[in-house]
Design an enzyme around this catalytic site. Structure first.
Site, PDB file in Angstrom:
ATOM      1  N   LYS A  10       0.826  -1.213   0.000  1.00 34.26           N
ATOM      2  CA  LYS A  10       0.000   0.000   0.000  1.00 34.26           C
ATOM      3  C   LYS A  10       0.854   1.255   0.000  1.00 34.26           C
ATOM      4  CE  LYS A  10      -2.090   2.401   3.805  1.00 34.26           C
ATOM      5  NZ  LYS A  10      -2.095   3.771   3.367  1.00 34.26           N
ATOM      6  N   ASN A  11       1.876   1.311   0.863  1.00 36.86           N
ATOM      7  CA  ASN A  11       2.656   2.533   1.016  1.00 36.86           C
ATOM      8  C   ASN A  11       3.636   2.767  -0.136  1.00 36.86           C
ATOM      9  OD1 ASN A  11       1.364   3.200   3.392  1.00 36.86           O
ATOM     10  ND2 ASN A  11       2.885   2.244   4.707  1.00 36.86           N
ATOM     11  N   ARG A  13      -4.740  10.518   3.574  1.00 37.17           N
ATOM     12  CA  ARG A  13      -3.700  11.509   3.702  1.00 37.17           C
ATOM     13  C   ARG A  13      -2.721  11.501   2.531  1.00 37.17           C
ATOM     14  NH1 ARG A  13      -1.484  14.710   7.342  1.00 37.17           N
ATOM     15  NH2 ARG A  13       0.682  15.235   6.920  1.00 37.17           N
ATOM     16  N   CYS A  36      -5.753   8.675   8.768  1.00 37.13           N
ATOM     17  CA  CYS A  36      -5.902   8.123  10.118  1.00 37.13           C
ATOM     18  C   CYS A  36      -5.653   9.199  11.178  1.00 37.13           C
ATOM     19  CB  CYS A  36      -4.908   6.985  10.340  1.00 37.13           C
ATOM     20  SG  CYS A  36      -5.309   5.474   9.464  1.00 37.13           S
ATOM     21  N   ARG A  74       0.578  15.188  11.858  1.00 35.63           N
ATOM     22  CA  ARG A  74       1.506  14.897  10.770  1.00 35.63           C
ATOM     23  C   ARG A  74       1.510  16.116   9.854  1.00 35.63           C
ATOM     24  NH1 ARG A  74       0.180   8.775   8.882  1.00 35.63           N
ATOM     25  NH2 ARG A  74      -1.953   9.506   8.773  1.00 35.63           N
ATOM     26  N   ASP A  89       4.243   1.175  11.981  1.00 33.51           N
ATOM     27  CA  ASP A  89       3.078   0.481  11.438  1.00 33.51           C
ATOM     28  C   ASP A  89       2.938  -0.952  11.944  1.00 33.51           C
ATOM     29  OD1 ASP A  89       2.165   2.640  10.047  1.00 33.51           O
ATOM     30  OD2 ASP A  89       2.725   1.927   8.063  1.00 33.51           O
ATOM     31  N   VAL A 102       7.190   7.824  16.896  1.00 29.97           N
ATOM     32  CA  VAL A 102       6.898   8.407  15.581  1.00 29.97           C
ATOM     33  C   VAL A 102       5.617   9.240  15.616  1.00 29.97           C
ATOM     34  CG1 VAL A 102       6.501   7.914  13.138  1.00 29.97           C
ATOM     35  CG2 VAL A 102       8.126   6.513  14.453  1.00 29.97           C
ATOM     36  N   ARG A 105      -8.596  -0.092   3.951  1.00 27.97           N
ATOM     37  CA  ARG A 105      -7.671   0.883   3.369  1.00 27.97           C
ATOM     38  C   ARG A 105      -6.286   0.278   3.144  1.00 27.97           C
ATOM     39  NH1 ARG A 105      -6.373   5.066   6.809  1.00 27.97           N
ATOM     40  NH2 ARG A 105      -5.144   5.746   5.030  1.00 27.97           N
TER      41      ARG A 105
END
Length: 422
Positions: A22-23, A93, A117, A122, A306, A328, A398
């Site tokens: 996904k990322n 985002r 989220c 952020r 994550d 983080v 998601r």
């Protein structure tokens, strides 16, 4: 509303095919706008965030077509609209990633301030400062970021803090800037490297991706390409944690073991027997209860934020006490309250969770609060006595492709239900 219902107590056994990351796929889909011809992206996971990104690109005038399973072709030649509206941005985002490519390729962009989220602050300031360093005129007004530039100019961009999407945005913008851009304190995540490799395959000139300094020599134009997205290391880690929690034996295929060193080290410490190959990881718990582990999250190559929620769930049923420190995101313990509803013994002190493992959890109705939290709650349901029902599962859609089908194939008793049906 759709829910996921889990009846716990079955060890996970078998093989699971890991989807594309996904990322990685989201910036790659957006990066295709930089080309002057179509690009075909393969190993694309079927996720809500991918669907949202495709809708966003389509609204801008890009032509999208689906080919065989897990392939998307994007033709940016019809681009005629350079705005990312709030109704799409508020749900994801990563929409802010269109900012760099739009300014670099088309000279303008209007992007709503992002949502996603609710895991903490952020700020987008680093994205904006980076674009300003490249010569863009940037304003924030009426909830929108507006940026313009005739042509971006190469510059030295220092990221005040490590940011993955910030690095990716500036990296994409720099590919078409005039001259050389040096990004310092760059994110080193595999997904950043995957984006860089994709851009290089389009004709970009990039060196240093995967280190903390990336150098980009701007080019006048870029072409289309065919590219396959790397496997999802977080999905891999999630299934491995599920195996550890249930005392099972799971083999993850089509994955990248080298991207999971920090996670595998902690699973080994928890008592897992792990073997790896070029594109697979096999883990065997031999029916044993995991041992508690201490975790401190930090940017790659350290332990990933994550995976924090999943290890919080693991520690909740492990032997001993584990201390989890989140460095983080400051608001990433919202899953703790839901785990406590299942009987977990967790105390929060600032950015630290102290988890005393209990011998058993008990099923209950619980609610997902963000993407990775939702995964941790499903994992907890796998080991809880009785039935656990997870509400607001749109969060999990998601970032996890067919999670209930994949877990069912590993033996889990899990199904998706409508609340109207109970």
């Amino acid at each position: 509303m759709t829910k996921i219902e889990i009846t716990g107590g079955v060890p996970l056994q078998g093989e699971v095919w890991i989807s594309g990351a996904k990322n990685a796929v989201l910036p790659i889909l957006v990066g295709s706008l930089l080309g002057d011809a179509p690009s075909r992206i393969s190993n694309v996971p079927h996720l809500q965030d991918v669907t949202t990104t495709m809708e966003l690109l389509g609204r801008m005038g890009a032509e999208l077509s689906m080919h065989d399973s897990m392939q998307i072709e994007i033709d940016p030649r019809g681009m005629n609209h350079y705005e990312a509206p709030y109704d799409l941005v508020k749900t994801m985002r990563a929409s802010i990633l269109v900012l760099g490519p739009l300014v670099a390729r088309y000279g303008r962009a209007r992007v709503s301030l992002p949502g996603g989220c609710a895991i903490g602050s952020r700020p987008v300031d680093l994205h904006l400062h980076g674009l300003q360093a490249l010569g863009a005129k940037v304003e924030v007004r009426n909830g929108n970021i507006e940026a313009r530039a005739d042509r971006l100019k190469g510059a030295r961009v220092i990221m005040e803090t490590v940011t993955v999407t910030g690095t990716e945005n500036i990296l994409m913008a720099a590919t078409l800037a005039q001259g050389t851009t040096i990004i310092e304190n760059a994110a080193q995540e595999p997904e950043v490297v995957d984006l860089a490799n994709f851009l290089i395959s389009m004709g970009a000139r990039i060196e240093g991706a995967g280190s903390n300094t990336i150098t980009v020599e701007g080019v006048d134009n870029m072409h289309g390409t065919d590219y396959s997205v790397l496997p999802d290391r977080i999905e891999t880690g999630t299934y491995l944690v599920g195996c550890a929690m249930t005392g099972g034996n799971v083999r993850c295929t089509h994955t990248s073991p080298g991207h999971l060193d920090a996670v595998l080290d902690k699973l080994s410490e928890a008592g897992a027997e792990i073997s790896i190959g070029e594109d697979w990881i096999e883990m065997d718990m031999r029916g044993r209860r995991p041992r508690s582990v201490d975790i401190t999250t930090a940017p790659y190559p350290a332990f990933p934020t994550d995976m924090q929620a999943q290890f919080t769930a693991l520690n909740s049923i492990a032997d001993g006490t584990g201390v989890i420190t989140e460095t983080v995101f400051e608001n990433r313990f919202m899953h703790v309250q839901e785990l406590q509803r299942l009987g977990a013994d967790i105390r929060l002190k600032g950015n630290t969770a102290i988890v005393q493992g209990v011998s058993r959890l008990t099923g209950a109705p619980i609610m997902a609060t963000d993407l990775r939290a939702s995964a941790s709650l499903v994992l907890a349901g796998l080991v809880a006595d009785g039935v656990t029902t997870v509400d607001r599962v749109y969060h999990i859609d998601r970032g996890y492709e067919n999670i209930e089908e994949k877990l069912s194939a590993l033996g889990a008793r899990i199904r998706r239900t409508d609340s109207a049906a109970g």
